[in-house]
Design an enzyme around this catalytic site. Structure first.
Site, PDB file in Angstrom:
ATOM      1  N   ASN A  46      45.126  52.224  26.778  1.00  0.00           N
ATOM      2  CA  ASN A  46      45.251  50.786  26.540  1.00  0.00           C
ATOM      3  C   ASN A  46      46.508  50.464  25.740  1.00  0.00           C
ATOM      4  O   ASN A  46      47.226  49.500  26.022  1.00  0.00           O
ATOM      5  CB  ASN A  46      44.032  50.266  25.773  1.00  0.00           C
ATOM      6  CG  ASN A  46      42.784  50.170  26.618  1.00  0.00           C
ATOM      7  OD1 ASN A  46      42.841  50.284  27.845  1.00  0.00           O
ATOM      8  ND2 ASN A  46      41.645  49.967  25.979  1.00  0.00           N
ATOM      9  N   ARG A 370      42.330  44.798  43.377  1.00  0.00           N
ATOM     10  CA  ARG A 370      42.432  46.221  43.008  1.00  0.00           C
ATOM     11  C   ARG A 370      41.424  46.987  43.856  1.00  0.00           C
ATOM     12  O   ARG A 370      40.229  46.712  43.792  1.00  0.00           O
ATOM     13  CB  ARG A 370      42.118  46.430  41.526  1.00  0.00           C
ATOM     14  CG  ARG A 370      43.081  45.762  40.566  1.00  0.00           C
ATOM     15  CD  ARG A 370      42.787  46.193  39.131  1.00  0.00           C
ATOM     16  NE  ARG A 370      43.446  45.364  38.156  1.00  0.00           N
ATOM     17  CZ  ARG A 370      44.700  45.508  37.747  1.00  0.00           C
ATOM     18  NH1 ARG A 370      45.414  46.475  38.274  1.00  0.00           N
ATOM     19  NH2 ARG A 370      45.218  44.709  36.837  1.00  0.00           N
ATOM     20  N   ARG A 400      48.827  44.438  38.494  1.00  0.00           N
ATOM     21  CA  ARG A 400      49.577  45.295  37.586  1.00  0.00           C
ATOM     22  C   ARG A 400      49.039  46.724  37.533  1.00  0.00           C
ATOM     23  O   ARG A 400      47.857  46.953  37.331  1.00  0.00           O
ATOM     24  CB  ARG A 400      49.599  44.689  36.185  1.00  0.00           C
ATOM     25  CG  ARG A 400      50.463  45.459  35.197  1.00  0.00           C
ATOM     26  CD  ARG A 400      50.606  44.705  33.910  1.00  0.00           C
ATOM     27  NE  ARG A 400      51.488  43.566  34.072  1.00  0.00           N
ATOM     28  CZ  ARG A 400      51.401  42.459  33.332  1.00  0.00           C
ATOM     29  NH1 ARG A 400      50.448  42.337  32.434  1.00  0.00           N
ATOM     30  NH2 ARG A 400      52.247  41.467  33.518  1.00  0.00           N
ATOM     31  N   HIS A 430      43.729  36.231  42.696  1.00  0.00           N
ATOM     32  CA  HIS A 430      42.788  36.995  41.881  1.00  0.00           C
ATOM     33  C   HIS A 430      41.335  36.707  42.264  1.00  0.00           C
ATOM     34  O   HIS A 430      40.423  37.406  41.840  1.00  0.00           O
ATOM     35  CB  HIS A 430      43.027  36.670  40.398  1.00  0.00           C
ATOM     36  CG  HIS A 430      42.346  37.589  39.444  1.00  0.00           C
ATOM     37  ND1 HIS A 430      41.337  37.171  38.605  1.00  0.00           N
ATOM     38  CD2 HIS A 430      42.520  38.910  39.185  1.00  0.00           C
ATOM     39  CE1 HIS A 430      40.929  38.187  37.870  1.00  0.00           C
ATOM     40  NE2 HIS A 430      41.619  39.252  38.201  1.00  0.00           N
ATOM     41  N   TYR A 463      32.273  49.100  35.631  1.00  0.00           N
ATOM     42  CA  TYR A 463      32.430  47.732  35.139  1.00  0.00           C
ATOM     43  C   TYR A 463      31.168  46.935  35.417  1.00  0.00           C
ATOM     44  O   TYR A 463      30.546  47.082  36.477  1.00  0.00           O
ATOM     45  CB  TYR A 463      33.593  47.021  35.840  1.00  0.00           C
ATOM     46  CG  TYR A 463      34.974  47.549  35.554  1.00  0.00           C
ATOM     47  CD1 TYR A 463      35.176  48.753  34.869  1.00  0.00           C
ATOM     48  CD2 TYR A 463      36.100  46.858  35.990  1.00  0.00           C
ATOM     49  CE1 TYR A 463      36.448  49.229  34.626  1.00  0.00           C
ATOM     50  CE2 TYR A 463      37.376  47.325  35.737  1.00  0.00           C
ATOM     51  CZ  TYR A 463      37.547  48.512  35.066  1.00  0.00           C
ATOM     52  OH  TYR A 463      38.820  48.995  34.829  1.00  0.00           O
ATOM     53  N   ARG A 559      34.776  39.688  25.589  1.00  0.00           N
ATOM     54  CA  ARG A 559      34.968  41.115  25.372  1.00  0.00           C
ATOM     55  C   ARG A 559      36.264  41.421  24.623  1.00  0.00           C
ATOM     56  O   ARG A 559      36.292  42.220  23.703  1.00  0.00           O
ATOM     57  CB  ARG A 559      35.000  41.849  26.710  1.00  0.00           C
ATOM     58  CG  ARG A 559      35.091  43.373  26.562  1.00  0.00           C
ATOM     59  CD  ARG A 559      35.423  44.059  27.861  1.00  0.00           C
ATOM     60  NE  ARG A 559      36.850  44.061  28.144  1.00  0.00           N
ATOM     61  CZ  ARG A 559      37.395  43.768  29.313  1.00  0.00           C
ATOM     62  NH1 ARG A 559      36.643  43.405  30.322  1.00  0.00           N
ATOM     63  NH2 ARG A 559      38.696  43.797  29.486  1.00  0.00           N
ATOM     64  N   HIS A 587      32.759  42.988  32.270  1.00  0.00           N
ATOM     65  CA  HIS A 587      33.801  42.386  33.101  1.00  0.00           C
ATOM     66  C   HIS A 587      33.389  41.063  33.735  1.00  0.00           C
ATOM     67  O   HIS A 587      34.234  40.319  34.222  1.00  0.00           O
ATOM     68  CB  HIS A 587      34.218  43.383  34.193  1.00  0.00           C
ATOM     69  CG  HIS A 587      35.466  43.036  34.915  1.00  0.00           C
ATOM     70  ND1 HIS A 587      35.470  42.537  36.198  1.00  0.00           N
ATOM     71  CD2 HIS A 587      36.763  43.105  34.539  1.00  0.00           C
ATOM     72  CE1 HIS A 587      36.715  42.325  36.591  1.00  0.00           C
ATOM     73  NE2 HIS A 587      37.520  42.664  35.608  1.00  0.00           N
TER      74      HIS A 587
END
Length: 683
Positions: A46, A370, A400, A430, A463, A559, A587
């Protein structure tokens, strides 16, 4: 009244507090040992991304002379100074926790040693491994007038070596540590348990074989972190795919933003690297332990130590989908809500697989943000195209750090005959939607899947997300309009049930909050529960402050980053903020509005950030079935009662554990039990 600097937290400092909460899981003694190690690795990974994107962006602002302040009143230079203080404390804490974990691993017969610490048989094995496996891949690079300093890739591990020969002055060489080899090498037959040696330590021990005629004086590992943000001219890019591929090549040689180097008492080599990379002393992190501890993620899967990991959780199939041969028949009768990872992702894969071979299905349209490296979803879409279905796939090639993977899949989809759209110029797509158009008799019926998470069968096991199957006609009509909008054919002036960013999502959120204000002012109470990953959008935060001041009870489950500050008298005294950090990454984005007793529940792909509400194509969709509404409300209530994995934000921006006496409630464990019960009893 509400728009004051003291009412907002800085984004970057808020993120660092989040990463510290993640790191704290590594020190949780109730967590299995290898799971604790995993959180050390996650924290490290991270932090890499934070430097590559966020710190790099702030440095660019300073270099360009930009002094604009953020909502909390900090300019880029001030933010960098505060980030430096916070990161150094975080790094110290990380290595302190890691040291504790390594000590515990030794009691479990998992050892990390040096080449010199190996037994005689171990040294013999290592001699063979070095000369036959490592040595052929090593490329020592002398640094002198005829050999300039090489370009070192972003996040690559290297060794800087000081050499002497006779009375000559010291010379310097660079030895890149081969990334194609395992960073952590297991040495066989070393007695009880497992014994590991780090690759850079092996190379250091055998370094003299690389420099015959020289004396190796010192070897220090180092790693450079570079600016990795993609620079894409969104408006001017005629071919978005080409622009992304070009930027990916630039990412490997972006400007240096951080140097991690092994601790040494001599500054000669460190000063040399500082000069080469043109990096300031404040951007140097001298590491007493192991550089880049994200490598420990591989160790967490070591064979034979299941007792040091969580007991595997088996994602459940809800009763209404068990032994179902035709998903379309079930979805046509009622909406199906799935809660991942507690419930299986398999029905979503089956949805596309069945559509790919169903004679009645004429077309499939899907967004992909993704996807996994071995995506069952993409394989099913390819099969559909090969079977003559009309397949349209919107692949966001700017997701990304997933750009290369998405480009590969996009190429394969095109080769199979799918119509592939590489995102939308100026906007990231998205929103998560799959639309199947099926001919049934004389009519066409639309079947839709939407979710809060990605179409990724790997992360779906890690997730927490919610997803919905529906054949609702109004949502179906909106779904067609949604894809037409992405394809550039139209921008609907209104939607039936869906809400879409950037065309109206922020406006709808503010309107829903206003409605709760009206109920509160009428004495009927106003109540909002909102769960998301990040809360940053200033307009929405100001509206939440207004609602709080008017008596609306607001419970936020955020979160990660949160710029809103709860508990400020007269501003946010009716707002609470909590963050749940547990086994699974939280998530899902869930919104609950009391609506005067006639509850509304929505799911969304969007966090409450400016980029999501203004710069991305996002979806907000309602839960229509009353049983599903009650089920989601129950999930939120469980999360709000969590007193083991939750943190509560105080009015100074810091967090404290939500520990309380009485019944222990770990929301993720509770939700796992609920999924198990739903697989046995139809609810």
């Amino acid at each position: 009244m509400f728009n004051k600097e003291q009412n907002f937290l800085n984004r970057e400092l808020s993120w660092l507090k989040f990463n510290e909460r993640v790191l704290n899981e590594a020190n949780s003694l109730t967590k299995p040992l290898l799971e604790r190690l995993k959180f050390v690795a996650i924290t490290s990974s991270n932090l890499d991304e934070f430097f590559m994107i966020r710190v790099a962006g702030l440095k660019q602002q300073v270099e360009m002379g930009i002094t604009k302040k953020d909502d909390a009143g900090l300019n880029a230079a001030e933010q960098l100074s505060l980030i430096d203080q916070s990161v150094r404390k975080l790094v110290q804490k990380k290595y302190r926790f890691l040291k504790k974990i390594m000590t515990c691993m030794e009691t479990e017969n998992i050892f990390f040693t040096t080449v010199e610490g190996l037994s005689t048989s171990g040294r013999e094995w290592m001699d063979n491994y070095f000369h036959n496996i490592i040595y052929p891949l090593l490329t020592p690079l002398a640094i002198n007038a005829s050999h300039p300093f090489p370009l070192l890739a972003n996040r690559s591990l290297n060794l800087v070596v000081s050499l002497t020969r006779g009375v000559e002055e010291s010379q310097i060489a660079i030895v890149p540590v081969p990334s194609v080899l395992p960073r952590i090498v297991e040495v066989p037959d070393q007695g009880v348990g497992k014994t590991f040696v780090f690759l850079e330590d092996i190379i250091t021990s055998y370094c003299s074989y690389l420099f015959f005629g020289y004396v190796v004086k010192e070897v220090i590992p180092f790693r450079i972190t570079r600016n990795a943000d993609l620079l894409i001219d969104g408006e001017g890019a005629e071919d978005l795919l080409v622009e992304v591929e070009k930027s990916l090549r630039q990412r490997k040689r972006g400007e240096a933003v951080r140097l991690e180097i092994g601790k040494t008492r001599k500054n000669f080599l460190k000063d040399f690297l500082l000069d080469v990379f043109k990096i300031a002393g404040q951007d140097v992190y001298e590491i007493s332990g192991r550089i880049d501890v994200s490598c420990f993620m591989k160790v967490t899967d070591v064979i034979g130590y299941d007792h040091l990991r969580y007991k595997p959780m088996i994602p459940q199939i809800p009763m209404e989908l068990k032994d179902v041969k035709n998903l379309f028949d079930v979805i046509r009768e009622k909406d199906i809500l799935l809660h991942h990872p507690y419930e299986s992702f398999a029905p979503i894969v089956d949805f596309i697989r069945q559509a790919s071979v169903d004679p009645g299905v004429l077309a499939i349209k899907q967004t992909l943000y993704r996807v996994s490296g071995n995506s069952s979803i993409v394989e099913a879409l390819i099969k559909a195209a090969e079977n003559g279905k009309q397949v349209t796939v919107v692949v966001e090639v700017r997701a990304r750090f997933d750009e290369e993977n998405n480009i590969l899949w996009a190429r394969r989809l095109e080769e199979a005959g799918c119509h592939v759209i590489y995102g939308v110029v100026g906007l990231k797509v998205h929103g998560k939607m799959a639309l199947v158009i099926r001919q049934e008799g004389s009519c066409m019926r639309r079947y839709i899947h939407m979710g809060t998470g990605n179409y990724n069968d790997t992360t779906a096991r890690l997730y927490s997300d919610l997803s919905l199957f529906t054949a609702d006609k109004e949502i179906g009509a909106d779904a067609s309009e949604f894809f037409n909008m992405i394809l550039g054919c139209s921008v609907p002036t209104s939607w039936r049930k869906l809400v879409v960013a950037p065309h109206g999502l922020r406006k709808r959120l503010k309107a829903l909050i206003d409605r709760e204000i009206e109920f509160a002012e009428a004495g009927k109470g106003g109540h909002i529960i909102a769960k998301m990953n990040s809360l940053l959008d200033k307009e929405v935060i100001l509206k939440l402050y207004e609602a709080s001041s008017k008596g609306v009870k607001i419970e936020l489950i955020v979160r990660g980053i949160c710029s809103l500050i709860p508990g400020i008298e007269g501003v946010s005294h009716n707002i609470t903020v909590r963050s749940v950090i547990g086994r699974f990454l939280e998530h899902h984005r869930i919104l609950y509005f009391a609506n005067g007793g006639n509850s509304d529940v929505y799911l969304s792909s969007a966090d409450w950030m400016k980029r999501n509400l203004s710069e991305r194509v996002e979806l907000l969709f309602p839960i229509g079935d009353q049983k599903n509404i009650e089920r989601v409300k129950n999930m939120l209530e469980i999360m709000l009662k969590d007193n083991r994995k939750a943190y509560i934000m105080k009015n100074d921006g810091n967090y404290q554990h939500a520990f309380s006496r009485g019944k222990t409630i770990n929301s993720q464990e509770e939700l796992c039990r609920e999924a198990e019960s739903r697989s046995c009893v139809l609810t």
